[in-house]
Write a protein that holds these residues in place. Sequence first.
Motif, PDB file in Angstrom:
ATOM      1  N   PHE A 154     -11.138  12.083 -12.275  1.00 31.30           N
ATOM      2  CA  PHE A 154     -11.705  11.383 -11.112  1.00 31.30           C
ATOM      3  C   PHE A 154     -11.109   9.996 -10.889  1.00 31.30           C
ATOM      4  O   PHE A 154     -11.074   9.512  -9.755  1.00 31.30           O
ATOM      5  CB  PHE A 154     -13.224  11.259 -11.289  1.00 31.30           C
ATOM      6  N   ILE A 155     -10.617   9.349 -11.953  1.00 35.42           N
ATOM      7  CA  ILE A 155     -10.245   7.934 -11.907  1.00 35.42           C
ATOM      8  C   ILE A 155      -9.216   7.604 -10.833  1.00 35.42           C
ATOM      9  O   ILE A 155      -9.229   6.520 -10.238  1.00 35.42           O
ATOM     10  CB  ILE A 155      -9.727   7.463 -13.302  1.00 35.42           C
ATOM     11  N   LEU A 156      -8.311   8.542 -10.547  1.00 32.66           N
ATOM     12  CA  LEU A 156      -7.261   8.281  -9.560  1.00 32.66           C
ATOM     13  C   LEU A 156      -7.811   8.190  -8.141  1.00 32.66           C
ATOM     14  O   LEU A 156      -7.238   7.502  -7.294  1.00 32.66           O
ATOM     15  CB  LEU A 156      -6.195   9.386  -9.641  1.00 32.66           C
ATOM     16  N   ILE A 157      -8.938   8.845  -7.882  1.00 33.80           N
ATOM     17  CA  ILE A 157      -9.490   8.910  -6.519  1.00 33.80           C
ATOM     18  C   ILE A 157      -9.890   7.529  -5.996  1.00 33.80           C
ATOM     19  O   ILE A 157      -9.441   7.118  -4.925  1.00 33.80           O
ATOM     20  CB  ILE A 157     -10.660   9.914  -6.456  1.00 33.80           C
ATOM     21  N   PRO A 158     -10.741   6.745  -6.708  1.00 35.06           N
ATOM     22  CA  PRO A 158     -11.083   5.405  -6.198  1.00 35.06           C
ATOM     23  C   PRO A 158      -9.891   4.456  -6.140  1.00 35.06           C
ATOM     24  O   PRO A 158      -9.827   3.595  -5.262  1.00 35.06           O
ATOM     25  CB  PRO A 158     -12.151   4.902  -7.176  1.00 35.06           C
ATOM     26  N   ILE A 159      -8.937   4.608  -7.057  1.00 32.97           N
ATOM     27  CA  ILE A 159      -7.756   3.737  -7.037  1.00 32.97           C
ATOM     28  C   ILE A 159      -6.937   3.975  -5.768  1.00 32.97           C
ATOM     29  O   ILE A 159      -6.563   3.030  -5.052  1.00 32.97           O
ATOM     30  CB  ILE A 159      -6.889   3.969  -8.296  1.00 32.97           C
ATOM     31  N   LEU A 160      -6.676   5.244  -5.475  1.00 29.63           N
ATOM     32  CA  LEU A 160      -5.918   5.584  -4.263  1.00 29.63           C
ATOM     33  C   LEU A 160      -6.682   5.193  -3.003  1.00 29.63           C
ATOM     34  O   LEU A 160      -6.090   4.702  -2.036  1.00 29.63           O
ATOM     35  CB  LEU A 160      -5.609   7.082  -4.241  1.00 29.63           C
ATOM     36  N   PHE A 161      -7.999   5.394  -3.024  1.00 31.62           N
ATOM     37  CA  PHE A 161      -8.794   5.050  -1.843  1.00 31.62           C
ATOM     38  C   PHE A 161      -8.803   3.538  -1.612  1.00 31.62           C
ATOM     39  O   PHE A 161      -8.808   3.083  -0.463  1.00 31.62           O
ATOM     40  CB  PHE A 161     -10.224   5.572  -1.977  1.00 31.62           C
ATOM     41  N   SER A 162      -8.793   2.759  -2.683  1.00 32.18           N
ATOM     42  CA  SER A 162      -8.713   1.295  -2.559  1.00 32.18           C
ATOM     43  C   SER A 162      -7.431   0.894  -1.827  1.00 32.18           C
ATOM     44  O   SER A 162      -7.454   0.038  -0.926  1.00 32.18           O
ATOM     45  CB  SER A 162      -8.727   0.639  -3.944  1.00 32.18           C
ATOM     46  N   ILE A 163      -6.320   1.510  -2.207  1.00 35.97           N
ATOM     47  CA  ILE A 163      -5.031   1.199  -1.581  1.00 35.97           C
ATOM     48  C   ILE A 163      -5.034   1.609  -0.120  1.00 35.97           C
ATOM     49  O   ILE A 163      -4.609   0.844   0.761  1.00 35.97           O
ATOM     50  CB  ILE A 163      -3.884   1.911  -2.342  1.00 35.97           C
ATOM     51  N   SER A 164      -5.532   2.820   0.159  1.00 39.23           N
ATOM     52  CA  SER A 164      -5.525   3.319   1.538  1.00 39.23           C
ATOM     53  C   SER A 164      -6.440   2.482   2.436  1.00 39.23           C
ATOM     54  O   SER A 164      -6.105   2.207   3.588  1.00 39.23           O
ATOM     55  CB  SER A 164      -5.937   4.792   1.588  1.00 39.23           C
ATOM     56  N   LEU A 165      -7.591   2.068   1.908  1.00 41.97           N
ATOM     57  CA  LEU A 165      -8.514   1.255   2.706  1.00 41.97           C
ATOM     58  C   LEU A 165      -7.918  -0.117   3.005  1.00 41.97           C
ATOM     59  O   LEU A 165      -8.082  -0.651   4.113  1.00 41.97           O
ATOM     60  CB  LEU A 165      -9.852   1.109   1.973  1.00 41.97           C
ATOM     61  N   TYR A 166      -7.215  -0.690   2.031  1.00 36.97           N
ATOM     62  CA  TYR A 166      -6.541  -1.971   2.261  1.00 36.97           C
ATOM     63  C   TYR A 166      -5.504  -1.833   3.375  1.00 36.97           C
ATOM     64  O   TYR A 166      -5.439  -2.662   4.292  1.00 36.97           O
ATOM     65  CB  TYR A 166      -5.871  -2.455   0.982  1.00 36.97           C
ATOM     66  N   LEU A 167      -4.702  -0.781   3.321  1.00 33.54           N
ATOM     67  CA  LEU A 167      -3.661  -0.571   4.327  1.00 33.54           C
ATOM     68  C   LEU A 167      -4.258  -0.297   5.701  1.00 33.54           C
ATOM     69  O   LEU A 167      -3.680  -0.676   6.729  1.00 33.54           O
ATOM     70  CB  LEU A 167      -2.747   0.578   3.898  1.00 33.54           C
ATOM     71  N   ARG A 168      -5.410   0.330   5.742  1.00 36.22           N
ATOM     72  CA  ARG A 168      -6.104   0.532   7.022  1.00 36.22           C
ATOM     73  C   ARG A 168      -6.588  -0.798   7.585  1.00 36.22           C
ATOM     74  O   ARG A 168      -6.507  -1.058   8.781  1.00 36.22           O
ATOM     75  CB  ARG A 168      -7.299   1.475   6.826  1.00 36.22           C
ATOM     76  N   THR A 169      -7.100  -1.659   6.704  1.00 34.40           N
ATOM     77  CA  THR A 169      -7.685  -2.935   7.113  1.00 34.40           C
ATOM     78  C   THR A 169      -6.644  -3.903   7.668  1.00 34.40           C
ATOM     79  O   THR A 169      -6.920  -4.652   8.610  1.00 34.40           O
ATOM     80  CB  THR A 169      -8.423  -3.584   5.920  1.00 34.40           C
ATOM     81  N   VAL A 170      -5.443  -3.895   7.093  1.00 36.63           N
ATOM     82  CA  VAL A 170      -4.428  -4.903   7.468  1.00 36.63           C
ATOM     83  C   VAL A 170      -3.476  -4.402   8.557  1.00 36.63           C
ATOM     84  O   VAL A 170      -2.492  -5.068   8.853  1.00 36.63           O
ATOM     85  CB  VAL A 170      -3.602  -5.354   6.237  1.00 36.63           C
ATOM     86  N   ASP A 171      -3.772  -3.260   9.160  1.00 35.45           N
ATOM     87  CA  ASP A 171      -2.877  -2.662  10.162  1.00 35.45           C
ATOM     88  C   ASP A 171      -2.442  -3.665  11.231  1.00 35.45           C
ATOM     89  O   ASP A 171      -1.253  -3.828  11.502  1.00 35.45           O
ATOM     90  CB  ASP A 171      -3.563  -1.468  10.819  1.00 35.45           C
ATOM     91  N   PHE A 172      -3.400  -4.353  11.851  1.00 34.23           N
ATOM     92  CA  PHE A 172      -3.084  -5.293  12.937  1.00 34.23           C
ATOM     93  C   PHE A 172      -2.542  -6.627  12.427  1.00 34.23           C
ATOM     94  O   PHE A 172      -1.864  -7.350  13.156  1.00 34.23           O
ATOM     95  CB  PHE A 172      -4.335  -5.558  13.784  1.00 34.23           C
ATOM     96  N   ARG A 173      -2.857  -6.950  11.184  1.00 40.11           N
ATOM     97  CA  ARG A 173      -2.520  -8.269  10.654  1.00 40.11           C
ATOM     98  C   ARG A 173      -1.016  -8.505  10.573  1.00 40.11           C
ATOM     99  O   ARG A 173      -0.545  -9.641  10.711  1.00 40.11           O
ATOM    100  CB  ARG A 173      -3.160  -8.447   9.271  1.00 40.11           C
ATOM    101  N   TYR A 174      -0.258  -7.440  10.349  1.00 36.93           N
ATOM    102  CA  TYR A 174       1.188  -7.593  10.162  1.00 36.93           C
ATOM    103  C   TYR A 174       2.004  -6.925  11.272  1.00 36.93           C
ATOM    104  O   TYR A 174       3.141  -6.527  11.059  1.00 36.93           O
ATOM    105  CB  TYR A 174       1.590  -7.016   8.795  1.00 36.93           C
ATOM    106  N   CYS A 175       1.407  -6.830  12.467  1.00 33.13           N
ATOM    107  CA  CYS A 175       2.108  -6.188  13.595  1.00 33.13           C
ATOM    108  C   CYS A 175       3.432  -6.874  13.928  1.00 33.13           C
ATOM    109  O   CYS A 175       4.416  -6.208  14.257  1.00 33.13           O
ATOM    110  CB  CYS A 175       1.224  -6.191  14.840  1.00 33.13           C
ATOM    111  N   ASN A 176       3.453  -8.186  13.867  1.00 34.18           N
ATOM    112  CA  ASN A 176       4.675  -8.929  14.199  1.00 34.18           C
ATOM    113  C   ASN A 176       5.791  -8.660  13.191  1.00 34.18           C
ATOM    114  O   ASN A 176       6.975  -8.655  13.540  1.00 34.18           O
ATOM    115  CB  ASN A 176       4.394 -10.443  14.253  1.00 34.18           C
TER     116      ASN A 176
END
Length: 216
Positions: A154-176
């Motif tokens: 199970f341990i890999l699931i929250p780790i991967l989800f943490s990364i994916s959620l971060y990348l979802r959150t910063v989508d607009f932040r680095y548009c430039n």
Amino acid sequence: MQNSFYYCERNSLHFLAEPLNIFTNLLFIAFSILLLRNKKISSKSLPLILLGIGVGSMLFHSIPNNFTAFIDVFFIILFIFFFLIQLYYKLKVNIYLSYILSALFILSCYAFGNYFKYSILKESAYYFPILLHLYFLIIFFFIFKKKRIYIKSFILIPILFSISLYLRTVDFRYCNIFPLGTHFFWHIINSIVLFLTIKFIHSIPNRASPEKPSQT
């Protein structure tokens, strides 16, 4: 119906304005087919919902409006609900209580998201309680000795989800800097997360079975 330019990749109303956000959803569909064809996956409900997630998200990123947004969110909520019911029940929670806890968790995601959507988390706030719940499960499995057998798978699931959620959150932040955005990484990593999640839930023995993960 009101169109949305919420994602960095989209800069027009064109059907293929978000090619990466559209076609990375094929991974959800591909993993769904793999799971549906896997004879060791006894229940096909979650793989079918995973297929719905891929189709719903593909529709939303092709034609972003209120209706396609509803379809997208509907299958995500459906997946969370049925996954939690199966998880709680397999962890010896009463079936009726499993339904109640799962429904309350979805309501908590909605409440948390509504309250914090104008914070640094933005729309990703709706998914943050899921992340907390995944790490809570790690703690739960660790505390109870008989459940520690599940940590490794199970341990890999929250780790991967943490990364994916971060990348979802910063989508607009680095548009430039990165005009394609980072939302498509959310699709790629999350398709793996949901695939592993379904495999995990089927590795937990049924209530009448011995307390040992099955090989899937």
